[in-house]
Design a protein around this motif. Structure first.
Motif, PDB file in Angstrom:
ATOM      1  N   ASN A 184       0.808  -1.222   0.000  1.00 10.80           N
ATOM      2  CA  ASN A 184       0.000   0.000   0.000  1.00 10.80           C
ATOM      3  C   ASN A 184       0.843   1.275   0.000  1.00 10.80           C
ATOM      4  O   ASN A 184       0.293   2.370   0.124  1.00 10.80           O
ATOM      5  CB  ASN A 184      -0.938  -0.001   1.208  1.00 10.80           C
ATOM      6  N   LYS A 185       2.172   1.131  -0.089  1.00 13.59           N
ATOM      7  CA  LYS A 185       3.092   2.269  -0.156  1.00 13.59           C
ATOM      8  C   LYS A 185       2.905   3.213   1.034  1.00 13.59           C
ATOM      9  O   LYS A 185       2.845   4.434   0.886  1.00 13.59           O
ATOM     10  CB  LYS A 185       2.910   3.028  -1.473  1.00 13.59           C
ATOM     11  N   VAL A 186       2.826   2.613   2.234  1.00 11.89           N
ATOM     12  CA  VAL A 186       2.639   3.404   3.452  1.00 11.89           C
ATOM     13  C   VAL A 186       3.959   4.058   3.857  1.00 11.89           C
ATOM     14  O   VAL A 186       4.993   3.398   3.921  1.00 11.89           O
ATOM     15  CB  VAL A 186       2.105   2.524   4.604  1.00 11.89           C
ATOM     16  N   LYS A 187       3.903   5.335   4.110  1.00 17.56           N
ATOM     17  CA  LYS A 187       5.080   6.097   4.517  1.00 17.56           C
ATOM     18  C   LYS A 187       5.112   6.331   6.024  1.00 17.56           C
ATOM     19  O   LYS A 187       6.179   6.328   6.646  1.00 17.56           O
ATOM     20  CB  LYS A 187       5.090   7.447   3.788  1.00 17.56           C
ATOM     21  N   GLU A 188       3.938   6.525   6.623  1.00 19.20           N
ATOM     22  CA  GLU A 188       3.855   6.825   8.055  1.00 19.20           C
ATOM     23  C   GLU A 188       2.594   6.206   8.642  1.00 19.20           C
ATOM     24  O   GLU A 188       1.537   6.189   8.002  1.00 19.20           O
ATOM     25  CB  GLU A 188       3.839   8.335   8.283  1.00 19.20           C
ATOM     26  N   VAL A 189       2.731   5.673   9.862  1.00 24.47           N
ATOM     27  CA  VAL A 189       1.592   5.132  10.594  1.00 24.47           C
ATOM     28  C   VAL A 189       1.545   5.812  11.963  1.00 24.47           C
ATOM     29  O   VAL A 189       2.547   5.856  12.672  1.00 24.47           O
ATOM     30  CB  VAL A 189       1.703   3.605  10.798  1.00 24.47           C
ATOM     31  N   LYS A 190       0.380   6.329  12.308  1.00 26.76           N
ATOM     32  CA  LYS A 190       0.173   6.881  13.636  1.00 26.76           C
ATOM     33  C   LYS A 190      -0.868   6.040  14.360  1.00 26.76           C
ATOM     34  O   LYS A 190      -1.905   5.690  13.791  1.00 26.76           O
ATOM     35  CB  LYS A 190      -0.295   8.339  13.561  1.00 26.76           C
ATOM     36  N   LYS A 191      -0.581   5.714  15.601  1.00 22.43           N
ATOM     37  CA  LYS A 191      -1.490   4.904  16.406  1.00 22.43           C
ATOM     38  C   LYS A 191      -1.942   5.755  17.592  1.00 22.43           C
ATOM     39  O   LYS A 191      -1.133   6.123  18.450  1.00 22.43           O
ATOM     40  CB  LYS A 191      -0.770   3.641  16.877  1.00 22.43           C
ATOM     41  N   VAL A 192      -3.226   6.063  17.615  1.00 22.75           N
ATOM     42  CA  VAL A 192      -3.792   6.920  18.646  1.00 22.75           C
ATOM     43  C   VAL A 192      -4.578   6.063  19.629  1.00 22.75           C
ATOM     44  O   VAL A 192      -5.398   5.230  19.233  1.00 22.75           O
ATOM     45  CB  VAL A 192      -4.706   7.998  18.031  1.00 22.75           C
ATOM     46  N   GLN A 193      -4.318   6.277  20.893  1.00 23.85           N
ATOM     47  CA  GLN A 193      -5.022   5.545  21.944  1.00 23.85           C
ATOM     48  C   GLN A 193      -6.168   6.403  22.480  1.00 23.85           C
ATOM     49  O   GLN A 193      -5.969   7.542  22.875  1.00 23.85           O
ATOM     50  CB  GLN A 193      -4.046   5.214  23.076  1.00 23.85           C
ATOM     51  N   LYS A 194      -7.356   5.823  22.458  1.00 21.82           N
ATOM     52  CA  LYS A 194      -8.546   6.519  22.941  1.00 21.82           C
ATOM     53  C   LYS A 194      -9.086   5.762  24.147  1.00 21.82           C
ATOM     54  O   LYS A 194      -9.530   4.618  24.022  1.00 21.82           O
ATOM     55  CB  LYS A 194      -9.596   6.601  21.834  1.00 21.82           C
ATOM     56  N   ILE A 195      -9.013   6.379  25.313  1.00 22.78           N
ATOM     57  CA  ILE A 195      -9.460   5.738  26.545  1.00 22.78           C
ATOM     58  C   ILE A 195     -10.952   5.993  26.741  1.00 22.78           C
ATOM     59  O   ILE A 195     -11.397   7.131  26.837  1.00 22.78           O
ATOM     60  CB  ILE A 195      -8.676   6.263  27.770  1.00 22.78           C
ATOM     61  N   HIS A 196     -11.737   4.918  26.806  1.00 20.97           N
ATOM     62  CA  HIS A 196     -13.185   5.032  26.987  1.00 20.97           C
ATOM     63  C   HIS A 196     -13.596   4.808  28.437  1.00 20.97           C
ATOM     64  O   HIS A 196     -14.781   4.846  28.754  1.00 20.97           O
ATOM     65  CB  HIS A 196     -13.908   4.017  26.100  1.00 20.97           C
ATOM     66  N   ALA A 197     -12.628   4.555  29.300  1.00 19.53           N
ATOM     67  CA  ALA A 197     -12.947   4.200  30.687  1.00 19.53           C
ATOM     68  C   ALA A 197     -13.331   5.403  31.536  1.00 19.53           C
ATOM     69  O   ALA A 197     -13.719   5.248  32.691  1.00 19.53           O
ATOM     70  CB  ALA A 197     -11.764   3.466  31.317  1.00 19.53           C
ATOM     71  N   PHE A 198     -13.196   6.614  30.986  1.00 14.61           N
ATOM     72  CA  PHE A 198     -13.555   7.807  31.745  1.00 14.61           C
ATOM     73  C   PHE A 198     -15.018   8.172  31.484  1.00 14.61           C
ATOM     74  O   PHE A 198     -15.491   8.094  30.354  1.00 14.61           O
ATOM     75  CB  PHE A 198     -12.647   8.982  31.358  1.00 14.61           C
ATOM     76  N   GLU A 199     -15.724   8.591  32.518  1.00 17.91           N
ATOM     77  CA  GLU A 199     -17.145   8.850  32.387  1.00 17.91           C
ATOM     78  C   GLU A 199     -17.445  10.116  31.583  1.00 17.91           C
ATOM     79  O   GLU A 199     -18.393  10.167  30.812  1.00 17.91           O
ATOM     80  CB  GLU A 199     -17.785   8.965  33.780  1.00 17.91           C
ATOM     81  N   LEU A 200     -16.662  11.172  31.757  1.00 17.00           N
ATOM     82  CA  LEU A 200     -16.988  12.445  31.147  1.00 17.00           C
ATOM     83  C   LEU A 200     -16.643  12.479  29.662  1.00 17.00           C
ATOM     84  O   LEU A 200     -17.443  12.888  28.840  1.00 17.00           O
ATOM     85  CB  LEU A 200     -16.263  13.580  31.893  1.00 17.00           C
ATOM     86  N   GLU A 201     -15.446  12.075  29.280  1.00 17.32           N
ATOM     87  CA  GLU A 201     -15.040  12.116  27.880  1.00 17.32           C
ATOM     88  C   GLU A 201     -13.902  11.137  27.638  1.00 17.32           C
ATOM     89  O   GLU A 201     -13.145  10.804  28.542  1.00 17.32           O
ATOM     90  CB  GLU A 201     -14.579  13.521  27.493  1.00 17.32           C
ATOM     91  N   ALA A 202     -13.822  10.666  26.391  1.00 16.68           N
ATOM     92  CA  ALA A 202     -12.751   9.752  26.023  1.00 16.68           C
ATOM     93  C   ALA A 202     -11.436  10.525  25.928  1.00 16.68           C
ATOM     94  O   ALA A 202     -11.380  11.638  25.418  1.00 16.68           O
ATOM     95  CB  ALA A 202     -13.064   9.091  24.685  1.00 16.68           C
TER      96      ALA A 202
END
Length: 269
Positions: free
Chosen positions: A29-47
């Motif tokens: 796929n000719k990928v040059k860059e990969v970013k991995k973002v962590q989204k925490i859903h364990a918080f009640e108010l916002e991820a």
């Protein structure tokens, strides 16, 4: 450091099965860059969002630079890795922590693709570790590896890793023993009659004994659909049209969505 030999083999055998894309797919796929973002859903108010990892790749899909933000997992540090290659083989791997040189490893090869020597220098302590690997093959496959490690204090530690294959030459077991012949680590792959990997188990022995097993289910395209481990932690995988991972949902043992990993890509033109 004592188990560099078997750890390298485990990484090779599991490279396509973690929360990352296969090297061949990235290259296709000719990928040059990969970013991995962590989204925490364990918080009640916002991820909570945190870019836990980013990687730069060459046109062969090999990582040349990566950055891990360990703050995302509760550590107060950031780690960068710089890799160089020659004819597809890793030559050097340099690590910086919080912008300062931490260690550099140099790899030497024989006739095969596996390194016969890995020398790691530690900048902060001005000393090094030398790992020498001697490989034995059966029908083109690695049958066993003898690992000799010279530690920072000059002491020598010897281990042996032994690989076992099924009738289709697929790896079903890889285990490491110490100088006394006692098992220290065992990797076991469960493979069905169609050659599909159904689970991976990893056992360690000694002072810190542990056992983990991860079970895999696949979608109609043959990609991982979901996994579950021995403590009932479940992950679901979703993909882009080009086959690359879009996101991974991670559930805690209670079945609650805890963490989501979101992947972003930049491509070579």
């Amino acid at each position: 450091m004592k188990y560099i030999g078997i750890i390298l083999l485990i990484i090779i055998s599991l490279s396509a099965l973690g929360q990352n894309n296969d090297e061949l797919l990235l290259s296709k796929n000719k990928v040059k860059e990969v970013k991995k973002v962590q989204k925490i859903h364990a918080f009640e108010l916002e991820a909570k969002l945190c870019e836990i990892e980013s990687k730069m790749l060459n046109e062969d899909g090999q990582i040349v630079y990566s950055k891990m933000d360990l703050n995302c997992i509760g550590w107060t540090s950031k780690e960068e890795r710089f890799l160089t290659y020659k004819k597809g083989k890793v030559l050097t791997s340099k690590i910086k922590r919080d912008g300062e040189d931490f260690q550099i490893s140099t790899f030497r090869y024989g006739k095969g693709k596996e390194p016969v020597e890995i020398r790691t220098f530690f900048y902060q302590t001005n000393d090094s570790i030398l790992v020498s690997n001697k490989y034995f093959r059966e029908k083109g496959k690695i049958d066993s590896t003898y690992i000799t490690t010279v530690l920072q204090d000059g002491s020598i530690y010897k281990t042996k890793s032994i690989a076992r294959y099924n009738g289709d030459n697929k790896l079903v077991q890889l285990y490491s023993v110490n100088e006394s012949g006692e098992a220290t680590e065992i990797l076991s792959n469960e493979i069905d009659e169609n050659g599909v990997l159904k689970s991976v188990a990893f056992t360690t022995y000694g002072e810190r004994e542990s056992f983990t097993q991860r079970f895999f289910e696949y979608n109609r395209d043959g990609a991982i659909d979901n996994t579950i481990n021995t403590v009932n932690q479940r992950q679901e995988y979703f993909y882009l049209d080009n086959g690359l991972i879009k996101n991974v949902l991670s559930y805690n043992p209670k079945g609650e969505l805890e963490i989501e990993y979101i992947f972003e890509y930049n491509y070579y033109e």
